[in-house]
Design a protein around this motif. Structure first.
Motif, PDB file in Angstrom:
ATOM      1  N   TYR A 107     111.081 108.243  84.221  1.00  0.00           N
ATOM      2  CA  TYR A 107     110.002 107.508  84.529  1.00  0.00           C
ATOM      3  C   TYR A 107     110.567 106.569  85.161  1.00  0.00           C
ATOM      4  O   TYR A 107     111.666 106.068  85.170  1.00  0.00           O
ATOM      5  CB  TYR A 107     109.402 107.192  82.953  1.00  0.00           C
ATOM      6  N   PRO A 108     109.481 105.837  86.031  1.00  0.00           N
ATOM      7  CA  PRO A 108     110.107 104.753  87.072  1.00  0.00           C
ATOM      8  C   PRO A 108     110.849 103.733  86.110  1.00  0.00           C
ATOM      9  O   PRO A 108     110.354 103.446  85.000  1.00  0.00           O
ATOM     10  CB  PRO A 108     108.786 104.233  87.485  1.00  0.00           C
ATOM     11  N   SER A 109     111.820 102.870  86.562  1.00  0.00           N
ATOM     12  CA  SER A 109     112.585 102.202  85.869  1.00  0.00           C
ATOM     13  C   SER A 109     111.563 101.058  85.163  1.00  0.00           C
ATOM     14  O   SER A 109     110.722 100.696  85.467  1.00  0.00           O
ATOM     15  CB  SER A 109     113.568 101.426  86.713  1.00  0.00           C
ATOM     16  N   LEU A 110     112.270 100.652  83.780  1.00  0.00           N
ATOM     17  CA  LEU A 110     111.430  99.446  83.263  1.00  0.00           C
ATOM     18  C   LEU A 110     112.207  98.070  83.217  1.00  0.00           C
ATOM     19  O   LEU A 110     112.066  97.380  82.394  1.00  0.00           O
ATOM     20  CB  LEU A 110     111.253  99.813  81.761  1.00  0.00           C
ATOM     21  N   ALA A 111     112.730  97.855  84.370  1.00  0.00           N
ATOM     22  CA  ALA A 111     113.476  96.777  84.836  1.00  0.00           C
ATOM     23  C   ALA A 111     112.600  95.434  84.524  1.00  0.00           C
ATOM     24  O   ALA A 111     113.046  94.381  83.895  1.00  0.00           O
ATOM     25  CB  ALA A 111     114.120  96.539  85.977  1.00  0.00           C
ATOM     26  N   GLN A 112     111.182  95.408  84.909  1.00  0.00           N
ATOM     27  CA  GLN A 112     110.608  94.465  84.649  1.00  0.00           C
ATOM     28  C   GLN A 112     110.487  93.940  83.331  1.00  0.00           C
ATOM     29  O   GLN A 112     110.089  92.907  83.076  1.00  0.00           O
ATOM     30  CB  GLN A 112     109.238  94.599  85.296  1.00  0.00           C
ATOM     31  N   VAL A 113     110.310  94.837  82.462  1.00  0.00           N
ATOM     32  CA  VAL A 113     110.277  94.886  80.909  1.00  0.00           C
ATOM     33  C   VAL A 113     111.487  93.826  80.528  1.00  0.00           C
ATOM     34  O   VAL A 113     111.248  93.097  79.678  1.00  0.00           O
ATOM     35  CB  VAL A 113     110.280  96.244  80.389  1.00  0.00           C
ATOM     36  N   GLU A 114     112.529  94.282  80.991  1.00  0.00           N
ATOM     37  CA  GLU A 114     113.884  93.624  80.768  1.00  0.00           C
ATOM     38  C   GLU A 114     113.692  92.193  80.923  1.00  0.00           C
ATOM     39  O   GLU A 114     113.822  91.007  80.267  1.00  0.00           O
ATOM     40  CB  GLU A 114     115.123  94.054  81.354  1.00  0.00           C
ATOM     41  N   LYS A 115     113.107  91.912  82.271  1.00  0.00           N
ATOM     42  CA  LYS A 115     113.041  90.777  82.867  1.00  0.00           C
ATOM     43  C   LYS A 115     111.929  89.614  81.981  1.00  0.00           C
ATOM     44  O   LYS A 115     112.028  88.545  81.608  1.00  0.00           O
ATOM     45  CB  LYS A 115     112.504  90.695  84.222  1.00  0.00           C
ATOM     46  N   GLU A 116     110.867  90.389  81.561  1.00  0.00           N
ATOM     47  CA  GLU A 116     109.939  89.578  80.753  1.00  0.00           C
ATOM     48  C   GLU A 116     110.131  89.641  79.493  1.00  0.00           C
ATOM     49  O   GLU A 116     110.119  88.319  78.729  1.00  0.00           O
ATOM     50  CB  GLU A 116     108.459  90.609  80.816  1.00  0.00           C
ATOM     51  N   ALA A 117     111.178  90.391  79.022  1.00  0.00           N
ATOM     52  CA  ALA A 117     111.772  90.285  77.478  1.00  0.00           C
ATOM     53  C   ALA A 117     112.549  88.895  77.444  1.00  0.00           C
ATOM     54  O   ALA A 117     112.730  88.077  76.707  1.00  0.00           O
ATOM     55  CB  ALA A 117     112.463  91.256  77.040  1.00  0.00           C
ATOM     56  N   LYS A 119     112.693  86.519  79.462  1.00  0.00           N
ATOM     57  CA  LYS A 119     112.063  85.165  79.657  1.00  0.00           C
ATOM     58  C   LYS A 119     111.306  84.931  78.407  1.00  0.00           C
ATOM     59  O   LYS A 119     111.177  83.629  78.011  1.00  0.00           O
ATOM     60  CB  LYS A 119     110.624  85.592  80.877  1.00  0.00           C
ATOM     61  N   ALA A 120     110.512  85.688  77.637  1.00  0.00           N
ATOM     62  CA  ALA A 120     110.073  85.535  76.570  1.00  0.00           C
ATOM     63  C   ALA A 120     110.800  85.234  75.281  1.00  0.00           C
ATOM     64  O   ALA A 120     110.485  84.437  74.407  1.00  0.00           O
ATOM     65  CB  ALA A 120     109.107  86.645  76.196  1.00  0.00           C
ATOM     66  N   THR A 121     112.072  85.767  75.244  1.00  0.00           N
ATOM     67  CA  THR A 121     112.930  85.468  74.256  1.00  0.00           C
ATOM     68  C   THR A 121     113.940  84.450  74.445  1.00  0.00           C
ATOM     69  O   THR A 121     114.682  84.090  73.482  1.00  0.00           O
ATOM     70  CB  THR A 121     113.261  86.818  73.700  1.00  0.00           C
ATOM     71  N   GLY A 122     114.511  84.358  75.646  1.00  0.00           N
ATOM     72  CA  GLY A 122     115.722  83.729  75.939  1.00  0.00           C
ATOM     73  C   GLY A 122     117.075  84.469  75.731  1.00  0.00           C
ATOM     74  O   GLY A 122     118.005  84.165  75.977  1.00  0.00           O
ATOM     75  N   PHE A 123     116.690  85.519  75.812  1.00  0.00           N
ATOM     76  CA  PHE A 123     118.014  86.677  75.469  1.00  0.00           C
ATOM     77  C   PHE A 123     118.411  87.057  76.963  1.00  0.00           C
ATOM     78  O   PHE A 123     117.774  86.794  77.795  1.00  0.00           O
ATOM     79  CB  PHE A 123     117.402  87.959  74.914  1.00  0.00           C
ATOM     80  N   GLU A 124     119.698  87.207  76.875  1.00  0.00           N
ATOM     81  CA  GLU A 124     120.282  87.730  78.004  1.00  0.00           C
ATOM     82  C   GLU A 124     120.298  89.411  77.824  1.00  0.00           C
ATOM     83  O   GLU A 124     121.113  89.875  77.270  1.00  0.00           O
ATOM     84  CB  GLU A 124     121.858  87.584  78.355  1.00  0.00           C
ATOM     85  N   VAL A 125     119.247  90.061  78.307  1.00  0.00           N
ATOM     86  CA  VAL A 125     119.007  91.543  78.127  1.00  0.00           C
ATOM     87  C   VAL A 125     120.182  92.195  79.111  1.00  0.00           C
ATOM     88  O   VAL A 125     119.985  92.025  80.306  1.00  0.00           O
ATOM     89  CB  VAL A 125     117.666  91.830  78.541  1.00  0.00           C
ATOM     90  N   SER A 126     120.775  93.040  78.021  1.00  0.00           N
ATOM     91  CA  SER A 126     121.717  93.946  78.762  1.00  0.00           C
ATOM     92  C   SER A 126     120.939  95.410  79.014  1.00  0.00           C
ATOM     93  O   SER A 126     121.685  96.109  79.912  1.00  0.00           O
ATOM     94  CB  SER A 126     122.972  94.092  78.100  1.00  0.00           C
ATOM     95  N   SER A 127     120.271  96.077  78.339  1.00  0.00           N
ATOM     96  CA  SER A 127     119.706  97.260  78.502  1.00  0.00           C
ATOM     97  C   SER A 127     118.417  97.351  77.651  1.00  0.00           C
ATOM     98  O   SER A 127     118.027  96.489  77.076  1.00  0.00           O
ATOM     99  CB  SER A 127     120.879  98.189  77.820  1.00  0.00           C
ATOM    100  N   HIS A 128     117.895  98.750  77.607  1.00  0.00           N
ATOM    101  CA  HIS A 128     116.820  98.876  76.894  1.00  0.00           C
ATOM    102  C   HIS A 128     116.722 100.464  76.728  1.00  0.00           C
ATOM    103  O   HIS A 128     117.550 101.076  77.500  1.00  0.00           O
ATOM    104  CB  HIS A 128     115.703  98.577  77.615  1.00  0.00           C
TER     105      HIS A 128
END
Length: 143
Positions: A107-117, A119-128
Motif C-alpha cells: 500500500y502506498p507509504s504512510l510516512a505522512q501518518v508518522e509525521k502527523e503522529a 506532531k501530535a504527540t511530540g514523539f520522535e517516530v521511528s517506524s510504524h
C-alpha cells in the motif's frame, strides 16, 4: 528468494562480524524463501530432518542475530507465537483471526501518518506497523 538477496544478507552478516554456520545459513535461506511468516516451531520442523541435532534455542538465537543486524522483523500478535518476516521492504500485513495466517500486502507509504503522529504527540517516530484483520480465503471456504 533470489541468489542476490541471499548474497546481500550474507554480506550484511559478514560486515557485522557474524560467523556463518551451516545452521545459520539454512535458517536464513528458509526465511528468505518463505512467504508464510513462520514461527520458531515452523522453522524448526522444516529444518529438523536436515539438522536433527539443532535445537529450538539455536533458532531463537539466530533469529535474534538476524533481527539485530536488520535482516528480519519479528511480528508479535498478543499471546500467540511470534512470526518472522525476512521481507524488509516496506509493506503491511493481513492477519487471519481464525488460523493466524499472515499475508503481505503493499500500500502506498504512510510516512505522512508518522509525521502527523510526531506532531501530535511530540514523539520522535521511528517506524510504524499496519495490520488488517479478518478471515483468510481458506477459513472462509471452510465456514
Amino acid at each position: 528468494m533470489s541468489a542476490e538477496a541471499l548474497q546481500t544478507a550474507l554480506a550484511k552478516l559478514r560486515d557485522a562480524g557474524v560467523r556463518m554456520t551451516p545452521q545459520r545459513h539454512a535458517i536464513l535461506s528458509y526465511l528468505l524463501k518463505t512467504m508464510s511468516h513462520p514461527t520458531v516451531d515452523e522453522i524448526y520442523k522444516s529444518l529438523e530432518e536436515k539438522f536433527p541435532n539443532m535445537s529450538v534455542a539455536t533458532i531463537y538465537n539466530n533469529l535474534r542475530v538476524f533481527k539485530d543486524v536488520g535482516l528480519v522483523r519479528e511480528l508479535t500478535y498478543g499471546d500467540a507465537s511470534s512470526r518472522y518476516d525476512a521481507n524488509m521492504n516496506e509493506h503491511y500485513h493481513a492477519v487471519c483471526t481464525n488460523c493466524g495466517a499472515v499475508k503481505d500486502f503493499y500500500y502506498p507509504s504512510l510516512a505522512q501518518v508518522e509525521k502527523e503522529a510526531a506532531k501530535a504527540t511530540g514523539f520522535e517516530v521511528s517506524s510504524h506497523r499496519l495490520e488488517v484483520y479478518g478471515l483468510c480465503e481458506d477459513c472462509r471456504i471452510k465456514q
